[in-house]
Write a protein that holds these residues in place. Sequence first.
Motif, mmCIF file in Angstrom:
data_model
loop_
_atom_site.group_PDB
_atom_site.id
_atom_site.type_symbol
_atom_site.label_atom_id
_atom_site.label_comp_id
_atom_site.label_asym_id
_atom_site.label_seq_id
_atom_site.Cartn_x
_atom_site.Cartn_y
_atom_site.Cartn_z
ATOM 1 N N UNK A 150 0.828 -1.211 0.000
ATOM 2 C CA UNK A 150 0.000 0.000 0.000
ATOM 3 C C UNK A 150 0.860 1.257 0.000
ATOM 4 N N UNK A 151 1.875 1.267 0.853
ATOM 5 C CA UNK A 151 2.759 2.434 0.917
ATOM 6 C C UNK A 151 3.570 2.584 -0.368
ATOM 7 N N UNK A 152 3.966 1.471 -0.979
ATOM 8 C CA UNK A 152 4.680 1.543 -2.258
ATOM 9 C C UNK A 152 3.787 2.152 -3.330
ATOM 10 N N UNK A 153 2.512 1.733 -3.352
ATOM 11 C CA UNK A 153 1.582 2.288 -4.341
ATOM 12 C C UNK A 153 1.429 3.792 -4.150
ATOM 13 N N UNK A 154 1.308 4.228 -2.890
ATOM 14 C CA UNK A 154 1.164 5.669 -2.633
ATOM 15 C C UNK A 154 2.428 6.423 -3.029
ATOM 16 N N UNK A 155 3.597 5.904 -2.609
ATOM 17 C CA UNK A 155 4.852 6.588 -2.914
ATOM 18 C C UNK A 155 5.069 6.696 -4.421
ATOM 19 N N UNK A 156 4.766 5.635 -5.155
ATOM 20 C CA UNK A 156 4.924 5.671 -6.612
ATOM 21 C C UNK A 156 3.902 6.606 -7.251
ATOM 22 N N UNK A 196 -3.461 7.768 -11.052
ATOM 23 C CA UNK A 196 -4.803 7.560 -10.497
ATOM 24 C C UNK A 196 -5.031 6.099 -10.138
ATOM 25 N N UNK A 197 -4.529 5.190 -10.985
ATOM 26 C CA UNK A 197 -4.674 3.762 -10.695
ATOM 27 C C UNK A 197 -3.918 3.390 -9.420
ATOM 28 N N UNK A 198 -2.730 3.957 -9.246
ATOM 29 C CA UNK A 198 -1.942 3.683 -8.044
ATOM 30 C C UNK A 198 -2.628 4.251 -6.797
ATOM 31 N N UNK A 199 -3.232 5.434 -6.932
ATOM 32 C CA UNK A 199 -3.968 5.996 -5.795
ATOM 33 C C UNK A 199 -5.188 5.142 -5.448
ATOM 34 N N UNK A 200 -5.864 4.636 -6.475
ATOM 35 C CA UNK A 200 -7.001 3.741 -6.221
ATOM 36 C C UNK A 200 -6.531 2.468 -5.517
ATOM 37 N N UNK A 201 -5.373 1.948 -5.944
ATOM 38 C CA UNK A 201 -4.810 0.772 -5.282
ATOM 39 C C UNK A 201 -4.448 1.079 -3.832
ATOM 40 N N UNK A 215 -6.010 3.258 -1.832
ATOM 41 C CA UNK A 215 -7.251 3.292 -1.059
ATOM 42 C C UNK A 215 -7.738 1.874 -0.763
ATOM 43 N N UNK A 216 -7.702 1.007 -1.776
ATOM 44 C CA UNK A 216 -8.112 -0.389 -1.569
ATOM 45 C C UNK A 216 -7.183 -1.079 -0.569
ATOM 46 N N UNK A 217 -5.878 -0.781 -0.674
ATOM 47 C CA UNK A 217 -4.911 -1.382 0.234
ATOM 48 C C UNK A 217 -5.140 -0.972 1.675
ATOM 49 N N UNK A 218 -5.491 0.292 1.891
ATOM 50 C CA UNK A 218 -5.771 0.763 3.251
ATOM 51 C C UNK A 218 -6.977 0.023 3.829
ATOM 52 N N UNK A 219 -8.030 -0.085 3.035
ATOM 53 C CA UNK A 219 -9.226 -0.789 3.507
ATOM 54 C C UNK A 219 -8.940 -2.250 3.825
#
Length: 477
Positions: A221-227, A241-246, A248-252
């Motif tokens: 999740x943190x890798x997706x946000x950082x990227x 946008x796809x990475x940000x969506x990932x 959000x899903x990762x946090x949940x």
Amino acid sequence: MKPIIAEQGEAVAERSTSVRWALASLSFSMLLPSLGTSIANVGLPALARAFAGSFQDAQWIVLAYLLAITTLIVSVGRLGDMFGRRRLLLIGILLFTLASVLCALAPALWLITAARAVQGLGAAIMMALSMAFVGETVPKAKTGSAMGLLGTMSAIGTALGPSLGGVLLAGFGWPAIFLVNVPLGAVTFALAYRFLPADARIGKTQQSGFDMAGTVLLAATLSAYALAMTIGRGSFGPLNLALLAATVCGVGLFVFVEARTASPLIRLAAFRNRRLSASLAMNALVSTVMMATLVVAPFYLSRALGLGEAAVGAVMSIGPVISILGGIPAGRLVDRLDAPLVIAAGLATMVTGATALAALPGIAGYIAAVAILTPGYQLFQAANNTAVMADVAPGQRGVISGALNLSRNLGLITGASVMGAIFTRASAAPDIATAGAEAVTSGMRITFAVAAALITVALSIAARACRRGTPKNSDGR
């Protein structure tokens, strides 16, 4: 009677000396990770030339390091709580030092990048556990001073990197910017091995059940946000946008897994402590603003004010120098006053400084604004770190310290990308590197008006947290 008193006095003096040397080892453990970041930035052009790589390829030398720290810092803090902080800190120092040697000897750019990821793992361990150790080595009444010292050492590392890196590059070539870590790492290891307190006996119940699923989920999740924040240099496209969506899903999914795990990586109940949640949110907002000064200032000073490279470097060093001078006094002030009061004072000072950056013209206005903003940041940092770590249960110090450093790193990543994008758009220029003085000045004013608004939000969070109060324990009970 006199011999007994003399023996007691010698014991007190010996303990005081041991505490000082233990603090010295923790100080070096904070200095090395920040030095590892700033000194590598200076060497990117030289590395790109040496290996005939693109600038984007060379950037991954910095990005791999930051990603490793950001994604692993909470997990290594938890491992320290479970298996012993002293043991893991020594491993982290050793990893950082050996990875520095590998960076210097690597024959290809991708090998340097891989070694930098290992170096980032060592840096994450040092950053997460250094603050966690304060509660074990320093009397509670001196916690603020100790936190101020660690903040000062981090500032010294950040300030020293560009100048030291330039000297080493000119005199010895790019391998020297990595090899300089080796003697520093050896000294840090020796001090930590000799003076840090031994790990307490840890029961089997504490050692069992490491949350591997939560660790992998959090890292992904943190890798997706950082990227998402770094790919595209602030230009948000479909991949961002796809990475940000990932994210959000990762946090949940992470929250879902942690709520059902017997030995979670992060006890979600800890975030019922409003003071802790508020401190992490404020830390992220403040770090976002401080990174904005590093992103925007070089363009403003050179393009709008017409300063040369040497003058830009000299002016930009004012902030780190103030941080170095102000860190320890800020910590002592926290020891004398309530931490929430100092947090509010620091944030109010930062609002004034950010507003001054948006409003005051010329080089004198910039220096005056930085001279207001930076002490406010030092007050906030020392007080916030002290407030978070003061009453944390011993078994949670590593993970909470990791969460505190994580919030800071997320703020730095967000500041570099989002605030950089705001600056670019506010300047309304096709290329900020060639934009005119008026466009850059306009971008500077709008960016720091937004920065002042962000700090105002942090100030309102601080006021709300103080009004509501906080539970007694860090686990929310």
